[in-house]
Design a protein around this motif. Structure first.
Motif, PDB file in Angstrom:
ATOM      1  N   ARG A  69       0.833  -1.206   0.000  1.00 54.67           N
ATOM      2  CA  ARG A  69       0.000   0.000   0.000  1.00 54.67           C
ATOM      3  C   ARG A  69       0.868   1.258   0.000  1.00 54.67           C
ATOM      4  NH1 ARG A  69      -2.504  -3.256   3.973  1.00 54.67           N
ATOM      5  NH2 ARG A  69      -4.521  -4.119   3.331  1.00 54.67           N
ATOM      6  N   ASP A  70       1.919   1.236   0.850  1.00 46.60           N
ATOM      7  CA  ASP A  70       2.809   2.393   0.898  1.00 46.60           C
ATOM      8  C   ASP A  70       3.508   2.620  -0.440  1.00 46.60           C
ATOM      9  OD1 ASP A  70       3.848   1.624   4.303  1.00 46.60           O
ATOM     10  OD2 ASP A  70       2.112   2.756   3.541  1.00 46.60           O
ATOM     11  N   GLN A  71       3.899   1.554  -1.088  1.00 49.04           N
ATOM     12  CA  GLN A  71       4.564   1.695  -2.382  1.00 49.04           C
ATOM     13  C   GLN A  71       3.622   2.281  -3.427  1.00 49.04           C
ATOM     14  OE1 GLN A  71       6.117  -2.147  -3.377  1.00 49.04           O
ATOM     15  NE2 GLN A  71       7.726  -2.085  -1.790  1.00 49.04           N
ATOM     16  N   ILE A  72       2.371   1.830  -3.398  1.00 52.96           N
ATOM     17  CA  ILE A  72       1.398   2.379  -4.354  1.00 52.96           C
ATOM     18  C   ILE A  72       1.198   3.867  -4.111  1.00 52.96           C
ATOM     19  CG2 ILE A  72      -1.015   2.293  -5.067  1.00 52.96           C
ATOM     20  CD1 ILE A  72      -0.977  -0.703  -4.487  1.00 52.96           C
ATOM     21  N   ARG A  73       1.063   4.233  -2.818  1.00 52.61           N
ATOM     22  CA  ARG A  73       0.888   5.652  -2.497  1.00 52.61           C
ATOM     23  C   ARG A  73       2.125   6.464  -2.894  1.00 52.61           C
ATOM     24  NH1 ARG A  73       2.819   8.155   1.595  1.00 52.61           N
ATOM     25  NH2 ARG A  73       3.271   6.199   2.702  1.00 52.61           N
ATOM     26  N   GLU A  74       3.327   5.948  -2.565  1.00 49.93           N
ATOM     27  CA  GLU A  74       4.553   6.668  -2.909  1.00 49.93           C
ATOM     28  C   GLU A  74       4.739   6.766  -4.411  1.00 49.93           C
ATOM     29  OE1 GLU A  74       7.003   5.197   1.082  1.00 49.93           O
ATOM     30  OE2 GLU A  74       7.577   4.521  -0.937  1.00 49.93           O
ATOM     31  N   ALA A  75       4.332   5.737  -5.127  1.00 48.38           N
ATOM     32  CA  ALA A  75       4.446   5.807  -6.589  1.00 48.38           C
ATOM     33  C   ALA A  75       3.531   6.875  -7.153  1.00 48.38           C
ATOM     34  CB  ALA A  75       4.127   4.441  -7.197  1.00 48.38           C
ATOM     35  N   ARG A  76       2.335   6.980  -6.600  1.00 44.71           N
ATOM     36  CA  ARG A  76       1.408   8.010  -7.070  1.00 44.71           C
ATOM     37  C   ARG A  76       1.961   9.405  -6.775  1.00 44.71           C
ATOM     38  NH1 ARG A  76      -2.488   6.606  -4.230  1.00 44.71           N
ATOM     39  NH2 ARG A  76      -3.460   5.156  -5.713  1.00 44.71           N
ATOM     40  N   GLU A  77       2.501   9.578  -5.570  1.00 41.12           N
ATOM     41  CA  GLU A  77       3.072  10.882  -5.218  1.00 41.12           C
ATOM     42  C   GLU A  77       4.305  11.204  -6.070  1.00 41.12           C
ATOM     43  OE1 GLU A  77       1.798  10.722  -0.478  1.00 41.12           O
ATOM     44  OE2 GLU A  77       3.894  10.528  -1.100  1.00 41.12           O
ATOM     45  N   ALA A  78       5.127  10.188  -6.322  1.00 39.97           N
ATOM     46  CA  ALA A  78       6.303  10.416  -7.156  1.00 39.97           C
ATOM     47  C   ALA A  78       5.918  10.781  -8.578  1.00 39.97           C
ATOM     48  CB  ALA A  78       7.191   9.162  -7.157  1.00 39.97           C
ATOM     49  N   ARG A  79       4.872  10.150  -9.097  1.00 41.44           N
ATOM     50  CA  ARG A  79       4.416  10.482 -10.439  1.00 41.44           C
ATOM     51  C   ARG A  79       3.935  11.924 -10.507  1.00 41.44           C
ATOM     52  NH1 ARG A  79       1.207   6.656 -10.904  1.00 41.44           N
ATOM     53  NH2 ARG A  79      -0.747   7.703 -10.379  1.00 41.44           N
ATOM     54  N   GLU A  80       3.193  12.342  -9.475  1.00 40.58           N
ATOM     55  CA  GLU A  80       2.727  13.729  -9.448  1.00 40.58           C
ATOM     56  C   GLU A  80       3.895  14.699  -9.332  1.00 40.58           C
ATOM     57  OE1 GLU A  80      -1.522  12.674  -7.170  1.00 40.58           O
ATOM     58  OE2 GLU A  80       0.079  13.782  -6.160  1.00 40.58           O
ATOM     59  N   ALA A 131       6.964  14.177 -10.340  1.00 38.85           N
ATOM     60  CA  ALA A 131       7.691  14.186 -11.611  1.00 38.85           C
ATOM     61  C   ALA A 131       6.992  15.057 -12.633  1.00 38.85           C
ATOM     62  CB  ALA A 131       7.839  12.753 -12.129  1.00 38.85           C
ATOM     63  N   GLU A 132       5.635  15.004 -12.632  1.00 42.76           N
ATOM     64  CA  GLU A 132       4.891  15.846 -13.574  1.00 42.76           C
ATOM     65  C   GLU A 132       5.096  17.321 -13.246  1.00 42.76           C
ATOM     66  OE1 GLU A 132       2.518  17.004 -16.699  1.00 42.76           O
ATOM     67  OE2 GLU A 132       3.457  15.072 -16.240  1.00 42.76           O
ATOM     68  N   GLN A 133       5.112  17.639 -11.965  1.00 39.87           N
ATOM     69  CA  GLN A 133       5.361  19.026 -11.576  1.00 39.87           C
ATOM     70  C   GLN A 133       6.767  19.462 -11.967  1.00 39.87           C
ATOM     71  OE1 GLN A 133       4.568  19.211  -7.398  1.00 39.87           O
ATOM     72  NE2 GLN A 133       2.347  18.934  -7.606  1.00 39.87           N
ATOM     73  N   SER A 134       7.743  18.596 -11.774  1.00 37.90           N
ATOM     74  CA  SER A 134       9.111  18.932 -12.143  1.00 37.90           C
ATOM     75  C   SER A 134       9.234  19.142 -13.644  1.00 37.90           C
ATOM     76  CB  SER A 134      10.057  17.817 -11.700  1.00 37.90           C
ATOM     77  OG  SER A 134      10.042  17.681 -10.293  1.00 37.90           O
ATOM     78  N   ARG A 135       8.543  18.307 -14.394  1.00 37.40           N
ATOM     79  CA  ARG A 135       8.606  18.469 -15.851  1.00 37.40           C
ATOM     80  C   ARG A 135       8.020  19.799 -16.285  1.00 37.40           C
ATOM     81  NH1 ARG A 135       5.397  18.133 -20.010  1.00 37.40           N
ATOM     82  NH2 ARG A 135       3.624  17.609 -18.685  1.00 37.40           N
ATOM     83  N   ARG A 175       8.869  25.488 -17.958  1.00 35.33           N
ATOM     84  CA  ARG A 175       8.760  26.924 -17.686  1.00 35.33           C
ATOM     85  C   ARG A 175      10.147  27.548 -17.558  1.00 35.33           C
ATOM     86  NH1 ARG A 175       4.478  25.070 -14.288  1.00 35.33           N
ATOM     87  NH2 ARG A 175       5.886  25.121 -12.477  1.00 35.33           N
ATOM     88  N   GLN A 176      11.080  26.828 -16.934  1.00 30.36           N
ATOM     89  CA  GLN A 176      12.428  27.363 -16.782  1.00 30.36           C
ATOM     90  C   GLN A 176      13.110  27.506 -18.141  1.00 30.36           C
ATOM     91  OE1 GLN A 176      13.813  28.541 -14.225  1.00 30.36           O
ATOM     92  NE2 GLN A 176      15.938  28.775 -14.876  1.00 30.36           N
ATOM     93  N   ASN A 177      12.918  26.519 -18.987  1.00 26.73           N
ATOM     94  CA  ASN A 177      13.509  26.617 -20.327  1.00 26.73           C
ATOM     95  C   ASN A 177      12.912  27.778 -21.103  1.00 26.73           C
ATOM     96  OD1 ASN A 177      15.148  24.430 -19.883  1.00 26.73           O
ATOM     97  ND2 ASN A 177      13.725  22.949 -20.767  1.00 26.73           N
ATOM     98  N   ASP A 178      11.590  27.980 -20.949  1.00 22.64           N
ATOM     99  CA  ASP A 178      10.962  29.115 -21.634  1.00 22.64           C
ATOM    100  C   ASP A 178      11.533  30.434 -21.116  1.00 22.64           C
ATOM    101  OD1 ASP A 178       7.685  27.487 -21.744  1.00 22.64           O
ATOM    102  OD2 ASP A 178       9.423  27.357 -23.074  1.00 22.64           O
TER     103      ASP A 178
END
Length: 626
Positions: free
Chosen positions: A369-380, A382-386, A391-394
């Motif tokens: 369960r913790d891994q599923i939750r951490e994977a979801r948070e990591a995906r979010e 990563a999307e924010q970082s992308r 924006r930084q490149n722009d």
């Protein structure tokens, strides 16, 4: 995008699985117990096959070794016979060389024969002097008193032939031997006949085979050696009896000048030729005795195979009960977890590997369960970082374009004023205008132009050319350094290059790095600075003869906006750092160098693929002085 090779790699397991599915029954594929039993059976069969193959190989080696020993024995016996024959020839020649036979009386000859026979090495030697003047070969002197006065034929028919051949021998030094051995009172013997010099007579040396020549006890009587002549007739036997046997084996007629072997159903024979004569040493042994070691090995390997099979059977029973049953139960519980049920009981009292496996799956269940939750948070995240990176490149692209536009426009206006000012100078009034003042303004405008252009180039390098180098070409260190020196205003400064080498680089960016370093040296050292480029084991260095770089300034020397020069932009060294890291090189200041500043480019010859995102460069706020 996956290519054709990736598709083929994915198809290979499918094809292999299809082959396995066709060959292996479904019941076996689904049952670990069946696989375990089949695997154990295969292991037992392999042990039996390997044991059988090992036995065959070891038996072959053992029998081959025993046969080689037999053949070596035959060769040794042949060499011993050859040595004995040579010694007898030498004795016969020595005994017949005395002048007593031509000049002495019968008594003198008899005394001489008795004397030299007593001195003969090894013992068992008879010595006869035969007078060949008459029609009958008469023994006139001998170490055996009873045969004196008898003819050689009367003593033994075998003696007459070599005596006659010695009389007619063309070589006075020739030694003639009897064709076969014959029996004397002392045992089997052979005669060696040599003519005497200056007289009509011959000396006959009769040698009884020495005890050490007849006996062979190394194998406890297992080996027996018989010496035969060219027709296969036995000459002597080298066993304890001393009597020549008649069993020479089936290979005698096939023997040549080299040793060979032959076998019958019961015996093994080895043959060795005696050098200098047409004799052959035949050594024989019973097969059962000769190959006894191979039978012992066969029994030992059979016991080993049987013990291994029984042991594996016992191990199979124990492991089957301790592994198959708990694994089947574990599979059922894991299937429930796959269905989404996380309250499966995975507790166990076992502390071995099976118990550790249950515990591991229990931990996996708790952490899932913790891994599923951490994977979801990591995906979010990563999307924010992308999005932030985009924006930084722009912002970087916008900053570069704005900076270029805002600086190039006033640069164009300034250059227009320079042209107008130059035109006015062409018609200035010497009484009212001061040309020196006008020229100073012109120089100041030009310096400002150069500074603005330098800032633009550095910023563009940082924002656009700082990406990883994708395409490189071989460049020569000295050629690039001197080209960069020619591109700058070097004033009265000098450049020297110590050594050179060829390496892969983006020539345009490397030129920019050299130009910035050279300008930095002239700005900080002075118009008469001495700059040197040196080739090193890992790359190259750029050295000047200035006061060096303060220790407290080394840490942030390459940061954007940092400068120690009054007119510096704080961009030049940052640009150099960015270009080096874009190539995958390492750039640092050698603080141990005491004669100026030394910039070291390392890992130039063994750089991996560079990565702009691993660069240590950071945007910082420009200082007010810049």
């Amino acid at each position: 995008m996956a290519g054709p090779e990736d598709s083929q790699d994915r198809e290979h397991p499918s094809r292999a699985s299809a082959v396995v599915n066709r060959l292996v029954p479904a019941a076996v594929r689904r049952s670990y117990a069946a696989k375990f039993a089949i695997s154990l059976t295969v292991v037992i069969l392999l042990i039996a096959l390997v044991g059988t193959a090992s036995f065959v190989q070891v038996r072959s080696i053992s029998q081959e070794t025993a046969t080689e020993n037999l053949q070596s024995t035959a060769q040794l016996r042949a060499e011993a016979v050859d040595e004995w024959r040579s010694n007898m020839r030498t004795q016969a020649r020595a005994f017949s060389a005395s002048a007593v036979y031509a000049n002495g009386t019968t008594e003198q000859i008899d005394d001489y024969v008795e004397g030299v026979a007593a001195q003969a090495p090894g013992g068992g030697t008879e010595l006869h002097y035969v007078d060949t003047a008459g029609t009958t070969d008469v023994i006139t002197a001998s170490t055996v008193d009873r045969i004196e006065g008898q003819s050689t034929a009367a003593v033994h028919p075998t003696l007459a032939d070599p005596v006659r051949r010695a009389q007619v021998a063309a070589d006075p030094d020739a030694v003639v031997r009897s064709s076969t051995s014959y029996e004397t009172d002392a045992g089997s013997a052979m005669a060696f006949v040599s003519p005497v010099p200056g007289g009509e007579g011959v000396v006959v040396v009769v040698s009884v085979f020495a005890q050490d020549l007849r006996t062979f006890d190394d194998r406890g009587g297992t080996f027996a050696t018989t010496v035969v002549n060219e027709s296969g007739a036995p000459i002597l036997s080298m066993d304890a009896t001393g009597r020549a046997g008649t069993d020479v084996g089936p290979g005698f007629t096939e023997t040549a000048s080299v040793p060979t072997t032959a076998q019958t159903d019961r015996r093994v024979y080895a043959y060795a030729a005696v050098d200098g004569v047409n004799w052959t040493a035949v050594t024989a042994a019973d097969k059962q005795e000769l190959f006894r070691a191979s039978r012992t090995i066969r029994r030992s390997i059979g016991v080993l195979i049987l013990t291994s099979v029984v042991s594996l059977g016992a191990v199979a029973v124990v492991l089957g009960r301790q592994t198959v049953t708990p694994l089947v139960e574990l599979r059922r519980r894991i299937e429930r977890m796959e269905a989404g049920t996380f309250d499966v009981d995975l507790s166990t009292d076992r502390r071995d590997e099976i118990g550790q496996l249950y515990t591991a799956f229990g931990n996996m269940r708790d952490a899932l369960r913790d891994q599923i939750r951490e994977a979801r948070e990591a995906r979010e995240a990563a999307e924010q970082s992308r999005q932030e990176m985009e924006r930084q490149n722009d912002r970087l692209d916008q900053f570069a374009s704005t900076l270029s536009h805002d600086l190039r426009n006033p640069l164009a206006v300034a250059r227009g004023h320079v042209e107008l000012l130059s035109a006015r100078l062409a018609g200035f009034d010497a009484d009212s205008d001061d040309p020196e003042e006008l020229l100073e303004h012109t120089a100041a405008i030009e310096d400002a132009h150069d500074r603005i252009d330098s800032i633009i180039q550095d910023v563009l390098t940082l924002t656009r050319e700082g990406e990883s180098v994708e395409e490189t070409a071989p460049v020569d260190l000295e050629a690039v350094a001197r080209e960069a020196w020619a591109n700058i205003d070097s004033k009265d400064a000098t450049l020297s290059v110590s050594g050179t080498r060829t390496f892969e680089a983006d020539r345009t960016r490397l030129l920019r790095a050299f130009e910035n370093l050279f300008r930095n040296a002239i700005d900080h050292v002075g118009p008469e600075a001495s700059v040197e480029v040196r080739a090193t084991a890992g790359g190259f260095t750029v050295v000047d003869d200035g006061p060096g770089i303060p220790t407290e300034a080394v840490d942030d020397l390459f940061e954007y906006g940092r400068t120690t020069s009054e007119g510096g932009t704080g961009i030049g060294l940052s640009t150099v750092k960015t270009i080096a890291e874009a190539h995958g090189w390492r750039l640092y200041v050698d603080t141990t160098y005491e004669d100026g500043a030394m910039f070291v480019f390392d890992d130039v010859l063994a750089a991996d693929d560079p990565d702009w995102y691993d660069s240590e460069f950071e945007w910082v706020e420009l200082s007010a002085d810049d």
